[in-house]
Scaffold this active site. Sequence first.
Site, PDB file in Angstrom:
ATOM      1  N   LEU A 290       0.774  -1.326  -0.011  1.00 40.66           N
ATOM      2  CA  LEU A 290       0.059  -0.087   0.048  1.00 40.66           C
ATOM      3  C   LEU A 290       0.771   1.149  -0.197  1.00 40.66           C
ATOM      4  O   LEU A 290       1.968   1.415   0.681  1.00 40.66           O
ATOM      5  CB  LEU A 290      -0.873  -0.041   1.029  1.00 40.66           C
ATOM      6  CG  LEU A 290      -1.840  -1.157   1.363  1.00 40.66           C
ATOM      7  CD1 LEU A 290      -2.813  -0.877   2.553  1.00 40.66           C
ATOM      8  CD2 LEU A 290      -2.522  -1.595   0.028  1.00 40.66           C
TER       9      LEU A 290
ATOM     10  N   GLY B 205       1.417  -5.315   1.365  1.00 40.34           N
ATOM     11  CA  GLY B 205       0.021  -5.195   0.320  1.00 40.34           C
ATOM     12  C   GLY B 205       0.482  -6.055  -0.814  1.00 40.34           C
ATOM     13  O   GLY B 205      -0.268  -6.634  -1.568  1.00 40.34           O
TER      14      GLY B 205
ATOM     15  N   ASN C 299       5.024  -7.861   6.316  1.00 43.01           N
ATOM     16  CA  ASN C 299       5.548  -7.241   7.519  1.00 43.01           C
ATOM     17  C   ASN C 299       5.137  -6.014   8.038  1.00 43.01           C
ATOM     18  O   ASN C 299       5.909  -5.189   8.683  1.00 43.01           O
ATOM     19  CB  ASN C 299       6.840  -6.625   6.629  1.00 43.01           C
ATOM     20  CG  ASN C 299       6.594  -5.577   5.544  1.00 43.01           C
ATOM     21  OD1 ASN C 299       5.396  -5.613   5.027  1.00 43.01           O
ATOM     22  ND2 ASN C 299       7.536  -4.667   5.409  1.00 43.01           N
ATOM     23  N   GLU C 300       3.666  -6.012   8.083  1.00 43.01           N
ATOM     24  CA  GLU C 300       2.998  -4.729   8.695  1.00 43.01           C
ATOM     25  C   GLU C 300       3.526  -4.435  10.140  1.00 43.01           C
ATOM     26  O   GLU C 300       3.821  -3.181  10.572  1.00 43.01           O
ATOM     27  CB  GLU C 300       1.379  -5.066   8.700  1.00 43.01           C
ATOM     28  CG  GLU C 300       0.904  -4.775   7.507  1.00 43.01           C
ATOM     29  CD  GLU C 300       1.049  -6.087   6.243  1.00 43.01           C
ATOM     30  OE1 GLU C 300       1.735  -7.057   6.800  1.00 43.01           O
ATOM     31  OE2 GLU C 300       0.264  -5.970   5.281  1.00 43.01           O
TER      32      GLU C 300
HETATM   33  C1  LIG Z   1      -6.840  -2.045  11.374  1.00 45.12           C
HETATM   34  C2  LIG Z   1      -5.612  -1.265  10.543  1.00 45.12           C
HETATM   35  C3  LIG Z   1      -5.040  -2.219   9.615  1.00 45.12           C
HETATM   36  C4  LIG Z   1      -3.870  -1.329   8.841  1.00 45.12           C
HETATM   37  C5  LIG Z   1      -3.381  -2.117   8.101  1.00 45.12           C
HETATM   38  C6  LIG Z   1      -2.545  -1.121   7.072  1.00 45.12           C
HETATM   39  C7  LIG Z   1      -1.944  -2.014   5.878  1.00 45.12           C
HETATM   40  C8  LIG Z   1      -1.025  -2.090   5.216  1.00 45.12           C
HETATM   41  C9  LIG Z   1      -0.166  -2.721   4.196  1.00 45.12           C
HETATM   42  C10 LIG Z   1       1.014  -2.367   3.602  1.00 45.12           C
HETATM   43  O1  LIG Z   1       1.004  -2.520   2.362  1.00 45.12           O
HETATM   44  S1  LIG Z   1       1.801  -1.178   4.170  1.00 45.12           S
HETATM   45  C11 LIG Z   1       3.354  -0.780   3.136  1.00 45.12           C
HETATM   46  C12 LIG Z   1       4.458  -1.569   3.323  1.00 45.12           C
HETATM   47  N1  LIG Z   1       5.351  -1.566   2.474  1.00 45.12           N
HETATM   48  C13 LIG Z   1       6.422  -1.536   2.875  1.00 45.12           C
HETATM   49  O2  LIG Z   1       7.062  -1.847   3.861  1.00 45.12           O
HETATM   50  C14 LIG Z   1       7.530  -1.524   1.567  1.00 45.12           C
HETATM   51  C15 LIG Z   1       8.442  -0.215   1.851  1.00 45.12           C
HETATM   52  N2  LIG Z   1       9.469  -0.369   0.830  1.00 45.12           N
HETATM   53  C16 LIG Z   1      10.523  -0.909   0.628  1.00 45.12           C
HETATM   54  O3  LIG Z   1      10.903  -2.046   1.426  1.00 45.12           O
HETATM   55  C17 LIG Z   1      11.609  -0.796  -0.364  1.00 45.12           C
HETATM   56  O4  LIG Z   1      11.122   0.385  -1.248  1.00 45.12           O
HETATM   57  C18 LIG Z   1      11.190  -1.709  -1.731  1.00 45.12           C
HETATM   58  C19 LIG Z   1       9.843  -2.000  -2.188  1.00 45.12           C
HETATM   59  C20 LIG Z   1      11.999  -3.169  -1.267  1.00 45.12           C
HETATM   60  C21 LIG Z   1      12.077  -1.400  -2.970  1.00 45.12           C
HETATM   61  O5  LIG Z   1      13.497  -1.139  -2.435  1.00 45.12           O
HETATM   62  P1  LIG Z   1      14.324   0.004  -3.411  1.00 45.12           P
HETATM   63  O6  LIG Z   1      15.767   0.121  -2.957  1.00 45.12           O
HETATM   64  O7  LIG Z   1      14.175  -0.778  -4.939  1.00 45.12           O
HETATM   65  O8  LIG Z   1      13.536   1.367  -3.687  1.00 45.12           O
HETATM   66  P2  LIG Z   1      13.402   2.427  -2.429  1.00 45.12           P
HETATM   67  O9  LIG Z   1      14.734   3.231  -2.779  1.00 45.12           O
HETATM   68  O10 LIG Z   1      13.567   1.833  -1.061  1.00 45.12           O
HETATM   69  O11 LIG Z   1      12.132   3.276  -2.712  1.00 45.12           O
HETATM   70  C22 LIG Z   1      11.843   4.024  -3.984  1.00 45.12           C
HETATM   71  C23 LIG Z   1      10.958   5.075  -3.756  1.00 45.12           C
HETATM   72  O12 LIG Z   1       9.791   4.412  -3.636  1.00 45.12           O
HETATM   73  C24 LIG Z   1       9.327   5.002  -2.241  1.00 45.12           C
HETATM   74  N3  LIG Z   1       8.393   3.864  -1.448  1.00 45.12           N
HETATM   75  C25 LIG Z   1       8.783   2.625  -1.341  1.00 45.12           C
HETATM   76  N4  LIG Z   1       7.896   1.827  -0.679  1.00 45.12           N
HETATM   77  C26 LIG Z   1       6.701   2.828  -0.751  1.00 45.12           C
HETATM   78  C27 LIG Z   1       5.443   2.457  -0.323  1.00 45.12           C
HETATM   79  N5  LIG Z   1       5.044   1.343   0.147  1.00 45.12           N
HETATM   80  N6  LIG Z   1       4.417   3.478  -0.472  1.00 45.12           N
HETATM   81  C28 LIG Z   1       4.980   4.699  -0.919  1.00 45.12           C
HETATM   82  N7  LIG Z   1       6.381   5.099  -1.448  1.00 45.12           N
HETATM   83  C29 LIG Z   1       7.045   3.968  -1.135  1.00 45.12           C
HETATM   84  C30 LIG Z   1      10.356   5.090  -1.241  1.00 45.12           C
HETATM   85  O13 LIG Z   1      10.405   6.035  -0.222  1.00 45.12           O
HETATM   86  C31 LIG Z   1      11.456   5.810  -2.359  1.00 45.12           C
HETATM   87  O14 LIG Z   1      11.019   7.160  -2.622  1.00 45.12           O
HETATM   88  P3  LIG Z   1      11.948   8.406  -2.939  1.00 45.12           P
HETATM   89  O15 LIG Z   1      11.321   9.624  -2.937  1.00 45.12           O
HETATM   90  O16 LIG Z   1      12.580   7.967  -4.255  1.00 45.12           O
HETATM   91  O17 LIG Z   1      13.028   8.335  -1.912  1.00 45.12           O
END
Ligand SMILES: CCCCCC/C=C/CC(=O)SCCNC(=O)CCNC(=O)[C@H](O)C(C)(C)COP(=O)(O)OP(=O)(O)OC[C@H]1O[C@@H](n2cnc3c(N)ncnc32)[C@H](O)[C@@H]1OP(=O)(O)O
Length: 338
Positions: free
Chosen positions: A114, A159, A183-184
């Site tokens: 997400l 997500g 990994n939430e």
């Molecule tokens: C009852 C309440 C319930 C609540 C439940 C809510 C549920 C949530 C579920 C979810 O999905 S939460 C999201 C969890 N996601 C993550 O933890 C992933 C985080 N990202 C990473 O680990 C890494 O980015 C990656 C996917 C492994 C890719 O690594 P890479 O080295 O290739 O890229 P980065 O340099 O890390 O990222 C590039 C760029 O993208 C931005 N970004 C990364 N992930 C997200 C994201 N999930 N949403 C928005 N933006 C994201 C990151 O910040 C970088 O941005 P920049 O501006 O270029 O620095």
Amino acid sequence: MAAVLRKLIQGRLPALAGVLCRRSGNEGHLFLNSSGSTLMQPRCGYSSPTESVIVEMDKATGVALLKLNIPPVNSLSLPLLTELAIVLDKLEMDKHCRGLILTSAVPNIFSAGLNLFDMMDKPNEHYSEFWRAVQEIWIKLYGSSLANIAAINGSSPAGGCLLALCSDYRIMANNPHFTIGLNETRLGIVAPFWFKDTLLNTVGKRTTEISLNLGALYSPTEALSLHLVDRLVPETQLLSAATEEMGRWLQVPDHARQITKSMIRKSTLEGLLNQREADIKNFVEFISRDSIQKSLQFYAQSLQKQKQHIHPPSSSCRQQISSVTFARSPWYSLIQRS
Ligand SMILES: CCCCCC/C=C/CC(=O)SCCNC(=O)CCNC(=O)[C@H](O)C(C)(C)COP(=O)(O)OP(=O)(O)OC[C@H]1O[C@@H](n2cnc3c(N)ncnc32)[C@H](O)[C@@H]1OP(=O)(O)O
């Protein structure tokens, strides 16, 4: 057979109304909405206005290849979720479409889950709309009548992992730099019950308990050993392996496979369908808390800091992490630095 399926959905599987029921014939396709009424849908193509969802339809086999295409990380934002929902509806309505292969057009990333920024610093109305869209995608994918194979060609946290878990079969590229898992908890948030149920149905109770509590991200080899994915192949063979696997699924008559799938997934889908509004309310209440907002902000910032200042953990450092891989967790990196 259409009548059987309709009866099944309207009668014995009432909560699956809203999940699509398909019927052959010249008049188009039948959609049973959540109130059980029928809407006729014209047949149409699969254009996604912003190209954030690319669909390549193989007319000979009836298999659609759907590629998520939102660089840099395919984060599931409200616009992407909305486009994806439209495309999934169109595929479901297309009587020629029998199978769906879900993959990514972004190198090394299946989906980052997400979009963090849809869950930060927004009014409650936005959280509510966003969460409804997240629910919608899960209902459409987990309840899809199509044979659905995930070709996981990159990292797939949270997500992103849920998207893959909705498929009938998961093939992952065997690249040790990729990770997958829910990994939430590592972000200080909690996977909702229907995320948990989807994982539970796939890997069983004990693995779910360990994975969710620890917010574990697994390497492809670990994911295979836990049955989080079904098969590993070299990256270059991923799409051909997915296409070949799809052939196996399409050998089964559609109606038999669809009814079987409904039977197995029905109670899990009903779990959410019966309490969507309460689930949205719960999400909004949770995500808007100051403590959760701080946690998310810290996490988002640490992702950015990680890129600027922190090198990936060394291989010896990675080995110490044992079977639970936190290597991509900014929290892990921060702990290592302090
Ligand atoms: C009852 C309440 C319930 C609540 C439940 C809510 C549920 C949530 C579920 C979810 O999905 S939460 C999201 C969890 N996601 C993550 O933890 C992933 C985080 N990202 C990473 O680990 C890494 O980015 C990656 C996917 C492994 C890719 O690594 P890479 O080295 O290739 O890229 P980065 O340099 O890390 O990222 C590039 C760029 O993208 C931005 N970004 C990364 N992930 C997200 C994201 N999930 N949403 C928005 N933006 C994201 C990151 O910040 C970088 O941005 P920049 O501006 O270029 O620095």
